[in-house]
Enzyme design. Structure first.
Site, PDB file in Angstrom:
ATOM      1  CG  ASP A  64      32.669  37.149  40.562  1.00 28.84           C
ATOM      2  OD1 ASP A  64      33.352  36.830  41.550  1.00 28.84           O
ATOM      3  OD2 ASP A  64      31.755  37.998  40.630  1.00 28.84           O
ATOM      4  CG  HIS A  65      36.373  38.598  42.664  1.00 27.30           C
ATOM      5  ND1 HIS A  65      35.012  38.589  42.531  1.00 27.30           N
ATOM      6  CD2 HIS A  65      36.693  39.843  43.095  1.00 27.30           C
ATOM      7  CE1 HIS A  65      34.534  39.782  42.869  1.00 27.30           C
ATOM      8  NE2 HIS A  65      35.535  40.558  43.211  1.00 27.30           N
ATOM      9  CG  ASP A 119      32.074  42.692  45.562  1.00 31.32           C
ATOM     10  OD1 ASP A 119      33.081  42.042  45.230  1.00 31.32           O
ATOM     11  OD2 ASP A 119      31.817  43.832  45.113  1.00 31.32           O
ATOM     12  NE  ARG A 379      36.431  50.136  44.875  1.00 33.99           N
ATOM     13  CZ  ARG A 379      35.784  49.229  45.593  1.00 33.99           C
ATOM     14  NH1 ARG A 379      36.178  47.972  45.581  1.00 33.99           N
ATOM     15  NH2 ARG A 379      34.767  49.582  46.337  1.00 33.99           N
ATOM     16  CB  SER A 535      37.872  46.072  48.369  1.00 38.40           C
ATOM     17  OG  SER A 535      37.750  44.812  49.002  1.00 38.40           O
ATOM     18  NE  ARG A 537      40.351  43.761  48.855  1.00 36.93           N
ATOM     19  CZ  ARG A 537      41.015  44.248  47.810  1.00 36.93           C
ATOM     20  NH1 ARG A 537      42.297  44.498  47.916  1.00 36.93           N
ATOM     21  NH2 ARG A 537      40.426  44.461  46.654  1.00 36.93           N
TER      22      ARG A 537
END
Ligand code: MIC
Ligand code: SF4
Length: 641
Positions: A64-65, A119, A379, A535, A537
């Site tokens: 989806d990203h 996520d 965000r 995030s 990440r």
């Protein structure tokens, strides 16, 4: 004593530890989710652990990203994820099927289940009564390999919602009110439970908007009870048999309590550049807005799209404003088409984007320079939209649609009567874009496809006893992982290649950082409060480690980033006296003796100044072992072997 919802689910899954605030607990994970920006690394890590088959009840790999396909990089990642899912036993939600959190809420999340996601917005599933937590990819890889998830037991906060929202005020305003009160660090170390009369007026997608956005407070998770509304949602999704009631006991104990009178709330916005910079719309309305974007995992449900479509019915958007819509899922779009409401969006002049994250993560849809963009996202960090000097204002779908119509930031109450939104008794369900895992005998025949950009995780060595290095950067409070390692269309396609992505570290704030770190062979990062918020990440930890950084000194850390540092063998250290933050400067040469990190307190010696700064490592026994081993991967490997 009675139990809260959080405690009830946690106790059913507890593997180890004392369920008391601040204590480390390990829980069994029922479900995992990954997405393509974090998932390639998570699956590479899963492969590196060396377990042949995923061991959770359910693991879903979403795409989806990284949806822009301007070259082979992103489509290669998608193919890797698809073949890896088939081989190792995960469901694969194909590109186009929707945003991970929205699709998970619709098709998989269930009350009483634990969900760990690569996520940060994984707690979205708390809207349906799942105990859902966001973490770094390595933790998800470990969970897929069957390991329990270990985290600090949070303080439990009861949030009593009283009364009923007025017209044009919605769930997003509740989330913004919470952020106004808590700020972006007020939720760290806490889990929020939403209860009270007011919740019976909130549908599951509205509850999910709140649990989604609560992430911006730094919270470990948020959750709603599983009640009749949850049951209705699951029934409409053809999953009623997955419903179980979960309510807090009357005498449940909470560490803190909050209360919101919903009837008093008005439309709110978060002004640039932080989700906690909250103001009533009425105070800031009138600003010219060049772009409105509606969607993302916060506000892309059928409820939100129906509201927007009906508010636009028979109207046109302002000629000064562009309206982008990224719906949450195929299911949302199919239902809008079926009901005829999709037409209102097109007629009004909306630009319909893919069912994906899109502009939320800078994958297209950047606003014009120096402009304002009003977004229903979660965000608004500086530069995240792709336009460095644009200001992103976070708002509800109601405020966003009013703004698109008038071309100026507008209080939605100006739109007159609010359209009534009813969710269908039965959604159109079509799971044909979700590929189930192959049975083990067939899976063994699958070849995992690895494009040329997909590189295995670099090998990392154990922690040295002593480090000496230069302070490479000194940062202020609330530095985000977007600041440490930006996303966006240029950088996201490099997520499966650490060497290539390493060039983008601190790219927006200090583009010379990478070369300096390389030249000096590593060094030290100094941060302020809440370092690494936002995030999940893990690249924001892997890259510093790859560049030879073994210690980050900060006033405090955000939860996920702190774990990511540990999981890649970087020691997160806090100042014993926060005033010592002033005593250390960029360019200082610093020596730290870690030894075996047995003592909680250690010192940084600033060599030229001959000054000693006391630091605290605050690592649990398990975290200490992990960091000494050089990270979670080597640690887990020795455990599994
Ligand atoms: C985000 O909203 O920042 C992301 C992109 O979804 C991240 C994950 C990532 O960086 O890939 C998140 O929220 O964890
Ligand atoms: Fe995607 Fe944005 Fe949600 Fe992150 S916050 S999962 S980028 S929609």
């Amino acid at each position: 004593m009675g139990k809260s919802i959080f405690e009830k689910i946690l106790m059913e899954h507890l593997v180890e530890g004392k369920p008391e605030p601040g204590e480390e607990v390990s829980i069994k994970i029922d479900q995992t989710l990954t997405q393509d920006a974090t998932g390639t690394m998570a699956f590479l890590e899963f492969e590196a652990i060396g377990i042949p088959r995923i061991k959770t009840e359910l693991s879903v790999s979403y795409v989806d990203h990284n949806m822009l396909q301007i070259d082979y990089l992103n489509p290669d990642d998608h193919l890797y994820l698809q073949t890896a899912a088939a081989k190792y036993g995960a469901y694969f939600s194909r590109p186009g099927n929707g945003i991970c959190h929205q699709v998970h809420l619709e098709r998989f999340a269930a009350p009483g289940k634990t969900l760990l996601g690569a996520d940060s917005h994984t707690p979205t599933a708390g809207g349906v009564g799942s105990l859902a937590i966001g973490a770094g990819g390595m933790e998800i890889a470990a969970a897929m390999a069957g390991a329990p998830y270990t985290f600090k037991y949070p303080k439990l906060v009861k949030v009593e919602l009283k009364g009923k929202l007025r017209e044009w005020v919605s769930a997003k305003d509740i989330a913004l009110e919470m952020l106004k009160r808590l700020t972006v660090k007020g939720g760290v170390g806490k889990a929020f439970e939403f209860v009270g009369e007011g919740i019976k007026y909130l549908s599951v997608p509205e509850r999910a908007t709140i649990t989604n956005m609560m992430v911006e407070s730094g919270a470990t998770t948020s959750i709603f009870p599983s009640d009749d509304i949850t049951k209705m949602w699951l029934r409409a999704q053809g999953r009623e048999e997955q419903w179980i009631p979960i309510l807090p006991d009357q005498d449940a104990h909470y560490d803190e309590e909050m209360e919101i009178d919903l009837g008093q709330l008005e439309p709110l916005v978060a002004m640039p550049h932080s989700p906690d910079n909250v103001k009533p719309v009425s105070e800031v309305e009138g600003l010219d807005v060049a772009q409105v974007a509606i969607g993302s995992c916060t506000n892309s449900s059928l409820r939100d799209m129906k509201l927007v479509a009906n508010a636009l019915k028979g109207k046109k958007i302002s000629k000064n404003t562009s309206l982008l819509i990224n719906p949450g899922s195929r299911q949302v779009v199919l239902n809008l088409i079926e009901s005829g409401e999709f037409k209102y969006l097109i007629e009004a002049g909306a630009r319909i984007l893919e069912n994906a994250c899109g502009p939320c993560i800078g994958m297209g849809g950047a606003p014009p320079s120096g402009s304002f963009s009003v977004r229903t996202y979660n965000r608004n960090f500086k530069g995240r939209s792709g336009t460095e000097d644009a200001g992103v204002i976070l708002a509800s779908p109601e405020t966003a649609v009013a703004t698109a119509i008038f071309g100026r930031l507008t209080d939605p109450r100006k739109l007159g009567k609010m359209p009534e939104v009813r969710l269908p008794e039965k959604f159109i369900i079509d799971d044909s874009m979700i590929i189930p895992p192959l049975p083990p005998d067939k899976a063994s025949e699958v070849t995992v496809r690895r494009g040329p950009n997909i590189k295995p995780l670099p090998k990392f060595d154990p922690l040295p006893k002593t480090i000496e290095g230069e302070v490479l950067i000194k940062l202020s409070d609330n530095v985000t992982t977007d600041d440490i390692l930006p996303a966006g269309a240029n950088v996201l396609p490099l997520r499966s290649n650490i060497e290539k992505i390493s060039k983008f570290i601190f790219h927006r704030i200090d583009p010379a950082f990478h070369d300096r770190a390389k030249e000096k062979g590593g060094g030290i990062i100094v941060g302020g409060e809440n370092y690494g918020q936002g995030s999940s990440r893990e690249h924001a930890a892997i890259v510093p480690r790859y560049l030879g950084i073994r210690a980050v000194l900060a006033k405090s850390f955000a939860r996920i980033h702190r774990s990511n540092l540990i999981n890649f063998g970087v020691v997160p250290l806090t100042f014993k006296n926060t005033t010592d933050y002033q005593a250390i400067e960029k360019g200082d040469r610093v020596k730290i003796e870690f030894g075996t990190l047995e003592k909680e307190e250690l010192n940084a010696i600033i060599l030229e100044k001959g000054k000693m700064i006391p630091l605290i490592h605050d690592l649990s026994e398990r975290e200490r072992e992990i960091v000494l081993a050089g990270g979670l991967l080597p640690w887990i490997r020795t455990r599994f072997s």
